[in-house]
Every structure is written in structure tokens, then in C-alpha cells.
Design an enzyme around this catalytic site. Structure first.
Site, PDB file in Angstrom:
ATOM      1  CG  ASP A   1      -1.973  -1.146   1.123  1.00 24.73           C
ATOM      2  OD1 ASP A   1      -1.869  -1.983   0.202  1.00 24.73           O
ATOM      3  OD2 ASP A   1      -2.852  -1.219   1.990  1.00 24.73           O
TER       4      ASP A   1
ATOM      5  CE  LYS B   1      -4.141  -4.067   1.052  1.00 21.99           C
ATOM      6  NZ  LYS B   1      -4.945  -3.129   1.840  1.00 21.99           N
TER       7      LYS B   1
ATOM      8  CB  CYS C   1      -2.473  -2.732   5.080  1.00 21.91           C
ATOM      9  SG  CYS C   1      -4.214  -2.271   4.887  1.00 21.91           S
TER      10      CYS C   1
HETATM   11  C1  VGL Z   1      -5.080   0.740   5.486  1.00 24.11           C
HETATM   12  C2  VGL Z   1      -6.741   1.627   6.789  1.00 24.11           C
HETATM   13  C3  VGL Z   1      -7.668   1.461   5.794  1.00 24.11           C
HETATM   14  C4  VGL Z   1      -3.646   0.356   5.335  1.00 24.11           C
HETATM   15  C5  VGL Z   1      -6.003   0.554   4.468  1.00 24.11           C
HETATM   16  O1  VGL Z   1      -3.150   0.255   4.185  1.00 24.11           O
HETATM   17  O2  VGL Z   1      -2.978   0.154   6.379  1.00 24.11           O
HETATM   18  N1  VGL Z   1      -5.477   1.269   6.650  1.00 24.11           N
HETATM   19  N2  VGL Z   1      -7.273   0.915   4.627  1.00 24.11           N
END
Ligand code: VGL
Ligand code: ZN
Length: 187
Positions: free
Chosen positions: A8, A89, A133
Site C-alpha cells: 500500500d 484489495k 495492512c
Molecule cells: C489501510 C486503513 C484502511 C492500510 C487501508 O493500508 O494500512 N489502513 N485501509
């Protein structure tokens, strides 16, 4: 075979983004330093439809972020990496996914099958955010039998509660991950 797993690394998780994590942009340089040392690089990408169930407007915990088709949802523009594959995702309205391996309702993203087909046993992981994540992805990787190294400098945490980042790293280590420094991976 070992693979670099970038979790991410998206503008929305960096300062100025919709769900900016303090110091998030510093992870990009770590990824850029490591990528040339790896033959294989894969990325996960938080990639939600508009009005996703994880957003406040639908009772979820988060401000809208990583909305499909927006710049904040793309891989970070300063990332100098050509990944072998990218695994989106959280792409369906009803299911969220902190893990890069499977959505909350158990539907796989395809990452595990992809790595298995290529005989990958070892993952060097970093990204955003440590306490969500990264943690979920690393724990799923360990459950699936991978050896996992987590690069400390390459991770930053949301820290809704102070200390969440360190607690997440401790949890990953407890589950069998090795938390290492960038130097340890490079040398
Ligand atoms: C994430 C909160 C919501 C992350 C993704 O990548 O850690 N955190 N969506
Ligand atoms: Zn999300």
C-alpha cells in the site's frame, strides 16, 4: 526465492493524502533503495469503490481513501519500481481487506497463488500502515508458511493509539516474522 513485497505505497497514506500517515512518504525511498536488489517485486494496492463499507459515511472506521480511479489510490508517483504484479484489495463494496492475501470475507486476492506458482518462500515486506495492512498481510503470510522479514524503516503506523506501531511489530515478531533494519537486508 525471495521477493520484495511493497504494501500500500499510495499517496492517500502519505501526508496530504486522504488517510495520511505521519512519515509515510519516507517509506518510498526505502522501497526505491531495496527494489534494485530484488529480481522480483510485488505490490499490494488498497483500492476501494466509491462509498466503500469501510468509509465513515457507511459506518466504517475510515475517511474515504484510495478510491478507484483517483490519484491518491495509484502507486506512489515517486516509487521507482516496476513490479511484476500488483494486487488490489478491498475492491468490493461489502468487504474490506487489510491483508494483501485475502479480503475479510476470505476471498483471496490472488497473491498467494501467484507466489506459490513462482516458488517464492521468502518475503521481504514493508509499507503502510504498520498497524493495519502491514500487520494483517505479514500475519497472513506467516500463516501461509512464508518466511517473512519486515523492514522497520520501510514502515509507518497510523497510531490511533500511541504505540500501536511498535505493538504491531512485536505481534508480527511474536508470530515468527523477523523485524530487520534496511542495513541488514542490504548487507
Ligand atoms: C489501510 C486503513 C484502511 C492500510 C487501508 O493500508 O494500512 N489502513 N485501509
Ligand atoms: Zn482501505
Amino acid at each position: 526465492m525471495r521477493t520484495l513485497l511493497l504494501i500500500d505505497l499510495q499517496p492517500d497514506f502519505c501526508p496530504g493524502g486522504a488517510l495520511g500517515v505521519r512519515g509515510g512518504e519516507e517509506t518510498i525511498a526505502v522501497a526505491n533503495a531495496l527494489a534494485p536488489r530484488f529480481e522480483h517485486v510485488v505490490c499490494t494496492q488498497d483500492y476501494h469503490p466509491e462509498g466503500h463499507s469501510s468509509f465513515h459515511q457507511h459506518g466504517g472506521p475510515w475517511p474515504p481513501h484510495c478510491v478507484q480511479g483517483t490519484a491518491g489510490a495509484e502507486l506512489h508517483p515517486e516509487l521507482r519500481v516496476e513490479p511484476d504484479a500488483v494486487f488490489p484489495k478491498g475492491t468490493r463494496h461489502e468487504a474490506d481487506s487489510y491483508s494483501g492475501f485475502a479480503d475479510d470475507d476470505g476471498v483471496p486476492t490472488g497473491l498467494h497463488a501467484y507466489l506459490q506458482e513462482r516458488g517464492v518462500r521468502e518475503l521481504v515486506a514493508l509499507g503502510l500502515a504498520t498497524d493495519y495492512c502491514v500487520k494483517a498481510t505479514v500475519l497472513h503470510a506467516l500463516e501461509r508458511g512464508y518466511q517473512v522479514f519486515v523492514v522497520r524503516e520501510g514502515c509507518r503506523a497510523v497510531e490511533l493509539d500511541p504505540g500501536d506501531g511498535d505493538r504491531a511489530l512485536a505481534e508480527m515478531a511474536q508470530a515468527g516474522a523477523r523485524v530487520v533494519s534496511l542495513d541488514q537486508v542490504i548487507s
